[in-house]
Scaffold this active site. Structure first.
Site, PDB file in Angstrom:
ATOM      1  N   CYS A 142     -26.167  -0.116  -6.182  1.00 53.33           N
ATOM      2  CA  CYS A 142     -26.513   1.010  -5.127  1.00 53.33           C
ATOM      3  C   CYS A 142     -27.498   0.196  -4.394  1.00 53.33           C
ATOM      4  O   CYS A 142     -28.887   0.800  -4.418  1.00 53.33           O
ATOM      5  CB  CYS A 142     -26.849   1.985  -6.072  1.00 53.33           C
ATOM      6  SG  CYS A 142     -27.336   3.460  -5.167  1.00 53.33           S
TER       7      CYS A 142
ATOM      8  N   TYR B 278     -44.835   2.702 -14.854  1.00 56.21           N
ATOM      9  CA  TYR B 278     -43.376   1.800 -14.855  1.00 56.21           C
ATOM     10  C   TYR B 278     -43.454   0.598 -15.705  1.00 56.21           C
ATOM     11  O   TYR B 278     -42.562   0.539 -16.452  1.00 56.21           O
ATOM     12  CB  TYR B 278     -43.224   1.435 -13.343  1.00 56.21           C
ATOM     13  CG  TYR B 278     -42.297   0.295 -13.327  1.00 56.21           C
ATOM     14  CD1 TYR B 278     -40.840   0.571 -13.608  1.00 56.21           C
ATOM     15  CD2 TYR B 278     -42.580  -1.100 -13.405  1.00 56.21           C
ATOM     16  CE1 TYR B 278     -39.944  -0.686 -13.751  1.00 56.21           C
ATOM     17  CE2 TYR B 278     -41.796  -2.315 -13.470  1.00 56.21           C
ATOM     18  CZ  TYR B 278     -40.571  -1.800 -13.454  1.00 56.21           C
ATOM     19  OH  TYR B 278     -39.715  -2.789 -13.819  1.00 56.21           O
TER      20      TYR B 278
ATOM     21  N   GLU C  69     -43.204  -8.554 -16.285  1.00 59.69           N
ATOM     22  CA  GLU C  69     -43.244  -7.270 -15.527  1.00 59.69           C
ATOM     23  C   GLU C  69     -44.641  -7.306 -14.569  1.00 59.69           C
ATOM     24  O   GLU C  69     -44.284  -6.765 -13.522  1.00 59.69           O
ATOM     25  CB  GLU C  69     -43.585  -6.088 -16.391  1.00 59.69           C
ATOM     26  CG  GLU C  69     -42.293  -5.890 -17.357  1.00 59.69           C
ATOM     27  CD  GLU C  69     -41.128  -5.233 -16.506  1.00 59.69           C
ATOM     28  OE1 GLU C  69     -41.277  -4.781 -15.317  1.00 59.69           O
ATOM     29  OE2 GLU C  69     -40.029  -5.616 -16.920  1.00 59.69           O
TER      30      GLU C  69
ATOM     31  N   CYS D  25     -21.912  11.621  -7.549  1.00 55.40           N
ATOM     32  CA  CYS D  25     -22.764  11.203  -6.716  1.00 55.40           C
ATOM     33  C   CYS D  25     -22.952  12.103  -5.668  1.00 55.40           C
ATOM     34  O   CYS D  25     -22.123  12.288  -4.763  1.00 55.40           O
ATOM     35  CB  CYS D  25     -22.852   9.848  -6.145  1.00 55.40           C
ATOM     36  SG  CYS D  25     -24.213   9.370  -5.051  1.00 55.40           S
TER      37      CYS D  25
ATOM     38  N   GLN E 202     -44.252  -5.858  -7.134  1.00 55.36           N
ATOM     39  CA  GLN E 202     -44.252  -6.187  -5.793  1.00 55.36           C
ATOM     40  C   GLN E 202     -43.815  -7.456  -5.451  1.00 55.36           C
ATOM     41  O   GLN E 202     -44.146  -8.150  -4.554  1.00 55.36           O
ATOM     42  CB  GLN E 202     -45.634  -5.932  -5.018  1.00 55.36           C
ATOM     43  CG  GLN E 202     -46.086  -4.449  -5.264  1.00 55.36           C
ATOM     44  CD  GLN E 202     -47.414  -4.359  -5.813  1.00 55.36           C
ATOM     45  OE1 GLN E 202     -48.022  -5.163  -6.697  1.00 55.36           O
ATOM     46  NE2 GLN E 202     -48.173  -3.496  -5.450  1.00 55.36           N
TER      47      GLN E 202
ATOM     48  N   GLY F 297     -49.619 -13.580  -4.229  1.00 55.86           N
ATOM     49  CA  GLY F 297     -50.122 -12.414  -3.276  1.00 55.86           C
ATOM     50  C   GLY F 297     -50.766 -11.188  -4.378  1.00 55.86           C
ATOM     51  O   GLY F 297     -50.590 -11.369  -5.454  1.00 55.86           O
ATOM     52  N   TYR F 298     -51.379 -10.012  -3.990  1.00 51.20           N
ATOM     53  CA  TYR F 298     -51.542  -8.859  -4.665  1.00 51.20           C
ATOM     54  C   TYR F 298     -52.387  -9.765  -5.733  1.00 51.20           C
ATOM     55  O   TYR F 298     -52.136  -9.488  -7.143  1.00 51.20           O
ATOM     56  CB  TYR F 298     -50.628  -8.228  -5.226  1.00 51.20           C
ATOM     57  CG  TYR F 298     -49.916  -7.654  -4.114  1.00 51.20           C
ATOM     58  CD1 TYR F 298     -50.377  -6.502  -3.601  1.00 51.20           C
ATOM     59  CD2 TYR F 298     -48.741  -7.650  -3.684  1.00 51.20           C
ATOM     60  CE1 TYR F 298     -49.756  -5.720  -2.383  1.00 51.20           C
ATOM     61  CE2 TYR F 298     -48.079  -7.406  -2.783  1.00 51.20           C
ATOM     62  CZ  TYR F 298     -48.705  -6.526  -2.018  1.00 51.20           C
ATOM     63  OH  TYR F 298     -47.937  -5.563  -1.075  1.00 51.20           O
TER      64      TYR F 298
ATOM     65  N   CYS G 193     -17.598   2.606  -6.421  1.00 56.00           N
ATOM     66  CA  CYS G 193     -18.544   2.864  -7.439  1.00 56.00           C
ATOM     67  C   CYS G 193     -17.969   3.891  -8.700  1.00 56.00           C
ATOM     68  O   CYS G 193     -17.398   4.999  -8.246  1.00 56.00           O
ATOM     69  CB  CYS G 193     -19.828   3.488  -6.715  1.00 56.00           C
ATOM     70  SG  CYS G 193     -21.165   4.171  -7.947  1.00 56.00           S
TER      71      CYS G 193
ATOM     72  N   ASP H 115     -38.489   2.255 -11.338  1.00 55.76           N
ATOM     73  CA  ASP H 115     -38.763   1.394 -10.412  1.00 55.76           C
ATOM     74  C   ASP H 115     -38.323   1.600  -8.939  1.00 55.76           C
ATOM     75  O   ASP H 115     -37.498   2.547  -8.930  1.00 55.76           O
ATOM     76  CB  ASP H 115     -38.548  -0.061 -10.529  1.00 55.76           C
ATOM     77  CG  ASP H 115     -37.094  -0.505 -10.684  1.00 55.76           C
ATOM     78  OD1 ASP H 115     -36.317   0.331 -10.440  1.00 55.76           O
ATOM     79  OD2 ASP H 115     -36.940  -1.551 -10.773  1.00 55.76           O
TER      80      ASP H 115
ATOM     81  N   TRP I 268     -36.697 -13.886 -19.086  1.00 55.67           N
ATOM     82  CA  TRP I 268     -37.391 -12.916 -20.031  1.00 55.67           C
ATOM     83  C   TRP I 268     -36.358 -11.956 -20.483  1.00 55.67           C
ATOM     84  O   TRP I 268     -36.850 -11.121 -21.260  1.00 55.67           O
ATOM     85  CB  TRP I 268     -38.568 -12.393 -19.148  1.00 55.67           C
ATOM     86  CG  TRP I 268     -38.064 -11.463 -17.888  1.00 55.67           C
ATOM     87  CD1 TRP I 268     -37.426 -10.263 -17.761  1.00 55.67           C
ATOM     88  CD2 TRP I 268     -37.783 -12.271 -16.409  1.00 55.67           C
ATOM     89  NE1 TRP I 268     -37.145 -10.161 -16.414  1.00 55.67           N
ATOM     90  CE2 TRP I 268     -37.496 -11.254 -15.707  1.00 55.67           C
ATOM     91  CE3 TRP I 268     -38.328 -13.614 -16.035  1.00 55.67           C
ATOM     92  CZ2 TRP I 268     -37.229 -11.621 -14.327  1.00 55.67           C
ATOM     93  CZ3 TRP I 268     -38.427 -13.538 -14.577  1.00 55.67           C
ATOM     94  CH2 TRP I 268     -37.691 -12.762 -13.796  1.00 55.67           C
TER      95      TRP I 268
END
Ligand code: SF4
Length: 353
Positions: free
Chosen positions: A188, A116, A33, A204, A38, A77-78, A198, A134, A20
């Site tokens: 990360c 989001y 999305e 950081c 989840q 699910g969900y 990094c 997210d 996508w």
């Protein structure tokens, strides 16, 4: 180097292809999305491809039945995501003539779309400067800024948004957001990120203060609950008795055999089982299956037992609301909870008679 330059410089070094990523079609971006809420990318990708093939446009999705959409969604699910997605597709198709909303506020108004998802669609499809926040971005930025807050604390999300918004306004939003999400996901990482290599290590806060493993703080623990579902399998010739879940509970609108829920883990007695089915004849045999199945959901564990109730004619059963006889060959085209689906597959239920 600025935060943006460092991030984009890193992003040029990776090549993460996702189906996508190369589209500007808001319908496809929205679909991806919703599926990825989840859900891990590896699990969601085949579903995305399946939906795009079955419903190439938002009108196709809107014109399909909810049952069919649920069947395509089975296993992900969900399930409220699928219901909301279908509802939103019907709204865009009939009320907006198929034109996907193009402002953050209008996108947020669609069923099942939160801040989001709206930010992702607004930036990837319309280049609007809304940062995506997210789980991966929360981890990366809360470490970068040294914020010791729970990962689901609204204050943390607000802090992250106020840090990122003035930055994204000076960039190409789609490129910036993708780099941000990819960095959180690929570099990360939750455990043992490669901080020594990094590009952000000098700025950081978590790294310079030695607090990487502590940030962000975990979500508050929610007590899990165990539930015991007893499924009653009644078959007559090529049909099986099924019901559709209606109440506000898990698996709403999915189909399953008639079910009795118990508070404790035990084998259901014959008497209450037949009473539930309102069967009065004494000569109906009940065969409990030995094995038990388990499905782990976010806050509950479902234990399913299956019982074959041996009847030879449908008239013995008085159909309750939502109960119906379904041809076994049609079982594949209706949405079922994963635990039921797998049981049917394993037992080749369509061969029973
Ligand atoms: S230094 Fe470590 S904790 Fe900080 S941003 Fe880089 S990978 Fe994440």
């Amino acid at each position: 180097m600025s935060f943006t330059d460092t991030l984009l410089h890193w992003h040029h070094t990776i090549d993460r292809k996702l189906p996508w990523k190369d589209t500007l079609d808001p319908y496809k971006i929205w679909l991806s999305e919703i599926i990825l809420q989840q859900t891990r990318v590896e699990q969601g990708t085949p579903y995305y491809l399946k939906f795009i093939e079955a419903y190439p446009t938002i009108h196709d999705l809107a014109d399909s039945s909810l049952d069919e959409v649920m069947a395509h969604w089975a296993g992900l699910g969900y399930y409220s995501r699928a219901r909301n997605m279908h509802k939103a597709a019907q709204y865009v198709s009939s009320e907006l003539g198929g034109e996907f909303p193009s402002t953050h506020t209008d996108i947020m108004a669609l069923s099942g779309v939160g801040p989001y998802t709206a930010a992702a669609i607004a930036s990837f499809a319309f280049e609007l400067p809304h940062p995506v926040v997210d789980g991966n971005v929360i981890r990366f930025i809360s470490r970068y800024l040294g914020l010791s807050l729970r990962k689901d604390d609204p204050l943390l999300i607000r802090e992250i948004r106020s840090f990122l918004t003035p930055i994204i306004e000076k960039t190409t939003p789609s490129v910036f957001n993708q780099a941000l999400m990819d960095f959180g996901s690929l570099f990360c990482k939750p455990k043992n990120p490669d901080c020594r290599h990094c590009f952000f290590k000098d700025q950081c806060q978590a790294y310079t203060e030695g607090r990487v493993s502590e940030i962000p703080l975990p979500k508050k623990k929610i007590k899990r609950r165990s539930r015991y579902f007893h499924y009653l399998l009644l078959e007559v010739k090529d049909e099986i008795l099924m019901t559709q879940r209606e109440e506000k509970d898990i698996w709403q609108d999915l189909h399953e055999p008639p079910m009795i829920e118990s508070k404790e883990d035990h084998v259901l007695d014959r008497k209450p089982l037949l009473a539930f089915l309102e069967i009065n004849t004494a000569d109906v045999e009940v065969r409990p299956m030995i094995e038990k199945r388990k499905q782990v959901l976010s806050h509950q564990d479902i234990y399913a037992s299956f019982y074959r109730v041996m009847i030879n004619k449908k008239e013995i059963i008085t159909l309750k609301t939502g109960w119906k006889w379904v041809k076994k060959v049609e079982l594949q085209s209706i949405g079922k909870p994963r635990i039921v689906d797998l049981y049917f597959e394993d037992k080749s239920i369509t061969l029973f008679s």
